[in-house]
Design an enzyme around this catalytic site. Structure first.
Site, PDB file in Angstrom:
ATOM      1  N   GLU A 196     -39.209 -17.441   6.441  1.00 16.32           N
ATOM      2  CA  GLU A 196     -38.700 -18.790   6.294  1.00 16.32           C
ATOM      3  C   GLU A 196     -39.516 -19.426   5.165  1.00 16.32           C
ATOM      4  O   GLU A 196     -40.747 -19.345   5.174  1.00 16.32           O
ATOM      5  CB  GLU A 196     -38.885 -19.532   7.625  1.00 16.32           C
ATOM      6  CG  GLU A 196     -38.054 -20.767   7.786  1.00 16.32           C
ATOM      7  CD  GLU A 196     -36.573 -20.521   8.123  1.00 16.32           C
ATOM      8  OE1 GLU A 196     -36.152 -19.358   8.269  1.00 16.32           O
ATOM      9  OE2 GLU A 196     -35.840 -21.525   8.213  1.00 16.32           O
ATOM     10  N   LYS A 198     -40.253 -21.790  15.503  1.00 15.29           N
ATOM     11  CA  LYS A 198     -39.008 -21.796  14.736  1.00 15.29           C
ATOM     12  C   LYS A 198     -39.186 -22.765  13.575  1.00 15.29           C
ATOM     13  O   LYS A 198     -39.086 -23.974  13.725  1.00 15.29           O
ATOM     14  CB  LYS A 198     -37.824 -22.212  15.605  1.00 15.29           C
ATOM     15  CG  LYS A 198     -36.512 -22.138  14.854  1.00 15.29           C
ATOM     16  CD  LYS A 198     -35.341 -22.467  15.751  1.00 15.29           C
ATOM     17  CE  LYS A 198     -34.021 -22.154  15.072  1.00 15.29           C
ATOM     18  NZ  LYS A 198     -33.859 -22.773  13.766  1.00 15.29           N
ATOM     19  N   LYS A 213     -32.845 -19.028  20.687  1.00 20.99           N
ATOM     20  CA  LYS A 213     -33.419 -20.265  20.151  1.00 20.99           C
ATOM     21  C   LYS A 213     -33.719 -21.225  21.291  1.00 20.99           C
ATOM     22  O   LYS A 213     -32.916 -21.373  22.200  1.00 20.99           O
ATOM     23  CB  LYS A 213     -32.414 -20.979  19.236  1.00 20.99           C
ATOM     24  CG  LYS A 213     -32.218 -20.323  17.922  1.00 20.99           C
ATOM     25  CD  LYS A 213     -31.240 -21.123  17.087  1.00 20.99           C
ATOM     26  CE  LYS A 213     -29.813 -20.766  17.443  1.00 20.99           C
ATOM     27  NZ  LYS A 213     -28.826 -21.342  16.527  1.00 20.99           N
TER      28      LYS A 213
HETATM   29  P1  AMP Z   1     -30.195 -21.271  13.543  1.00 18.31           P
HETATM   30  O1  AMP Z   1     -30.129 -21.369  12.046  1.00 18.31           O
HETATM   31  O2  AMP Z   1     -30.324 -22.596  14.216  1.00 18.31           O
HETATM   32  O3  AMP Z   1     -29.134 -20.364  14.099  1.00 18.31           O
HETATM   33  O4  AMP Z   1     -31.581 -20.550  13.902  1.00 18.31           O
HETATM   34  C1  AMP Z   1     -31.921 -19.285  13.437  1.00 18.31           C
HETATM   35  C2  AMP Z   1     -32.715 -19.453  12.181  1.00 18.31           C
HETATM   36  O5  AMP Z   1     -34.042 -19.844  12.475  1.00 18.31           O
HETATM   37  C3  AMP Z   1     -32.899 -18.187  11.403  1.00 18.31           C
HETATM   38  O6  AMP Z   1     -31.785 -17.925  10.610  1.00 18.31           O
HETATM   39  C4  AMP Z   1     -34.130 -18.478  10.578  1.00 18.31           C
HETATM   40  O7  AMP Z   1     -33.746 -19.073   9.351  1.00 18.31           O
HETATM   41  C5  AMP Z   1     -34.852 -19.540  11.365  1.00 18.31           C
HETATM   42  N1  AMP Z   1     -36.189 -19.154  11.844  1.00 18.31           N
HETATM   43  C6  AMP Z   1     -37.273 -19.928  11.755  1.00 18.31           C
HETATM   44  N2  AMP Z   1     -38.340 -19.348  12.304  1.00 18.31           N
HETATM   45  C7  AMP Z   1     -37.932 -18.143  12.767  1.00 18.31           C
HETATM   46  C8  AMP Z   1     -38.580 -17.074  13.448  1.00 18.31           C
HETATM   47  N3  AMP Z   1     -39.883 -17.129  13.773  1.00 18.31           N
HETATM   48  N4  AMP Z   1     -37.826 -15.996  13.756  1.00 18.31           N
HETATM   49  C9  AMP Z   1     -36.507 -15.937  13.447  1.00 18.31           C
HETATM   50  N5  AMP Z   1     -35.842 -16.925  12.810  1.00 18.31           N
HETATM   51  C10 AMP Z   1     -36.545 -18.018  12.473  1.00 18.31           C
END
Ligand code: AMP
Length: 579
Positions: free
Chosen positions: A298, A248, A421
């Site tokens: 990202e 992530k 997550k």
């Molecule tokens: P959150 O913003 O905490 O809800 O986490 C989701 C976000 O993680 C997504 O909107 C992406 O911007 C980010 N992200 C980073 N790496 C990944 C990945 N490998 N797959 C999907 N999302 C990712």
């Protein structure tokens, strides 16, 4: 269609307190609108002229609209201002002061739309006068009530309170008689973010067309979002015992659209942000050898010399700088692609993740600054936690665990359990600096060619009289220090790891443990690639320092045996603190 018909509906919406009444009025208005006018009506009703992602605002300054009201009513601006301060709404003022003009409605929706759109597109020298003139021309033909709504729309203050979802409901009812097909309509909206386009498709072809509604380059798709869980066991259980764990990355989510030589980039909130990322445009053109595609990545910042991921704040700092091109040179972004939604005319959102990912890996020509996300298929708790530790020690936030089920489609615009997550829950923040022993180095690149890119440093384990690695330090060195590194360290160089050094990582050069540097980091974490306290907190993982930085102090006053010990680091790690 006369604008007046629309205004009458707006008046009813503005005066009712009933949600049902509002919906009924909208449904009737939509039904009365000819197909070719539907998009315009839909945007106007939201106080806009174009879908949100095109970022074209009417946004006329109130001071200019006031001037137009004065000209159209033949009254001095002072009087308009006085009336405005009494009513607090320039629309109401216009309606009141143009009361005398007792004319029959003749303005059409098209005329109003074209006039407002001309205002939105007028720019540059003399544009102020031209905007006012266009508005005056419309006001001079408007009824008082129309004038009120014209002014509110022109100044971006329509405020009917008709949200996307309200309109989606009304559109569905207008065309199908009930809200039953609402999920299909909503899916179409999530795939194009354009209510006007959905309205047309729904009206022309009914819900059958919407079922096959396709994404298209330059129409942003509302992003799929992840749920969150803390326990790796629960994550695996939710995902059927097996999942794809992806790093992530902590950057900015970009949805990148390419068609031919044109690239456009949208933010997570589907705003156009192409201009902020000229380097991401170049990376896409160079690294994606396909005619058209929509993919998600990202954008992360990396230290240009050492290649290490930098904290998110560094990337955001770049965004605040005005000179984007310069910032892009100083801190170029890297793209980590993690999903592919559309490829050369084919909608991939209906394919399961596993198949989308195969295609993504195939089309991305991986280079140093453009790669698919790191990932591993895991099927047990130890596998998942080991990969999590690796992710964190690589400078990421943790993992996004993705379903490998055949029905794990791309769920545009929704948060669901297909992506989960798994973030760092606890951090032990470093408030103190540590003194670490230089045991190896990695070659530099770019600006650092000829010197070292980063130093492999270690903590001391007095029980075993061994130095165990905790991190690679590449930041914090001045140019002069950098240049002096080989001179300072070359006398200590040896062709293999020193027998008193315990390392898993392969360095390019090894040193006799002797030089001590002062380092500060963001936190102490677990890492499978370092050897300090290996296995003490988790099998296979040691302790590591995340985002380390040289403070500028060479601890020449310290012998390597005076360096921070493994036990001291373990204590820092244990002083956990909820993040
Ligand atoms: P959150 O913003 O905490 O809800 O986490 C989701 C976000 O993680 C997504 O909107 C992406 O911007 C980010 N992200 C980073 N790496 C990944 C990945 N490998 N797959 C999907 N999302 C990712």
């Amino acid at each position: 269609m006369l604008y007046n018909q629309v205004v009458v509906a707006y008046q009813e919406i503005a005066s009712t307190t009933s949600r049902t009444r509002m919906s009924n009025v909208l449904v009737a208005l939509l039904r009365a609108t000819p197909l070719e006018l539907l998009p315009r009506l839909v945007y106007l009703t939201q106080g806009k002229l174009h879908p949100e992602f095109e970022a074209i605002e009417i946004g006329m300054a109130e001071r200019l609209a006031l001037r137009a009201v004065a000209a159209a009513s033949g009254r001095p601006e002072q009087e308009i201002r006085a009336d405005l301060s009494r009513r607090g709404d320039l629309g109401a003022t216009a309606e009141h002061l143009l009361q005398g003009a007792d004319r029959a409605p003749t303005l059409t929706v098209d005329e109003v739309y074209d006039g407002l759109d001309a205002i939105a597109h007028t720019a540059g020298r003399g544009s102020v006068g031209a905007k006012v003139e266009t508005l005056v021309a419309l006001l001079c033909r408007a009824t008082p009530a129309e004038a009120g709504y014209l002014i509110r729309t022109a100044t971006g203050k329509l405020r009917l309170g008709v949200a996307d979802m309200t309109l989606l409901d009304a559109l569905t009812i207008a065309q199908t008689g009930s809200t039953e097909s609402r999920p299909i309509v909503e899916r179409a909206y999530n795939l194009c973010s354009d209510l006007g386009a959905v309205a047309v498709a729904l009206t022309r072809d009914g819900t059958t067309l919407l079922e096959s509604f396709h994404p298209e380059p330059f129409r942003p798709i509302r992003p799929m979002l992840a749920e969150r869980l803390k326990d790796p066991r629960e994550i695996l259980a939710k995902l059927g015992g097996r999942c794809a764990a992806e790093y992530k990355y902590d950057g900015e989510r970009l949805q990148i659209h390419k068609r031919g030589a044109e690239v456009r980039i949208f933010s997570r909130r589907i705003e156009p942000i192409t201009a902020q990322y000229p380097d991401a445009v170049d990376l896409t053109l160079a690294g994606l050898a396909v005619e058209s595609a929509i993919f998600e990545a990202e954008a992360v910042a990396r230290d240009p010399d050492t290649d290490e991921l930098l904290p998110f704040q560094d990337l955001m700092r770049r965004k605040r700088v005005h000179a984007v091109a310069e910032a892009a040179r100083e801190l170029p972004v890297s793209l980590i692609a993690f999903d592919l939604l559309y490829l050369d005319g084919t909608d991939l959102t209906r394919l399961p993740y596993a198949e989308r990912r195969v295609r993504l890996d195939r089309v991305v020509k991986a280079g140093p600054r453009f790669q698919p996300s790191e990932r591993e298929i895991v099927a047990s708790v130890p596998e998942l936690t080991a990969f999590f530790d690796l992710a964190v020690s690589a400078g990421t936030e943790g993992l996004v665990c993705k379903s490998l089920a055949p029905d794990a489609l791309y769920q545009a615009g929704s948060r669901g359990w297909l992506w989960i997550k798994f973030k760092r829950e606890y951090v032990s923040e470093m408030t103190d600096t540590v003194d670490l022993v230089v045991v190896g180095a990695l070659h530099g690149r770019g600006r650092r060619a000829g010197t070292y890119g980063s130093l492999l440093v270690a903590a001391y384990d007095p029980a075993a009289d061994v130095f165990r690695t905790v991190t690679k330090v590449g930041s914090g060195f001045s140019d002069a220090e950098l240049a002096s590194l080989p001179r300072r360290l070359a006398p200590l160089a040896i062709p293999h790891a020193h027998p008193r050094v315990d390392a898993k990582l392969a360095a390019d050069t090894w040193f006799v443990p002797s030089v001590v540097v002062e380092v500060i980091g963001a936190e102490v974490t677990l890492s499978p690639i370092h050897t300090a306290a290996l296995g003490r907190f988790r099998s296979g993982s040691g302790l590591a320092i995340r985002f380390p930085r040289f403070t500028g102090r060479w601890r020449d006053d310290k012998a390597p045996e005076d360096a921070t010990t493994v036990d001291e680091l373990a204590e820092m790690y244990q002083q956990r603190k909820a993040s």
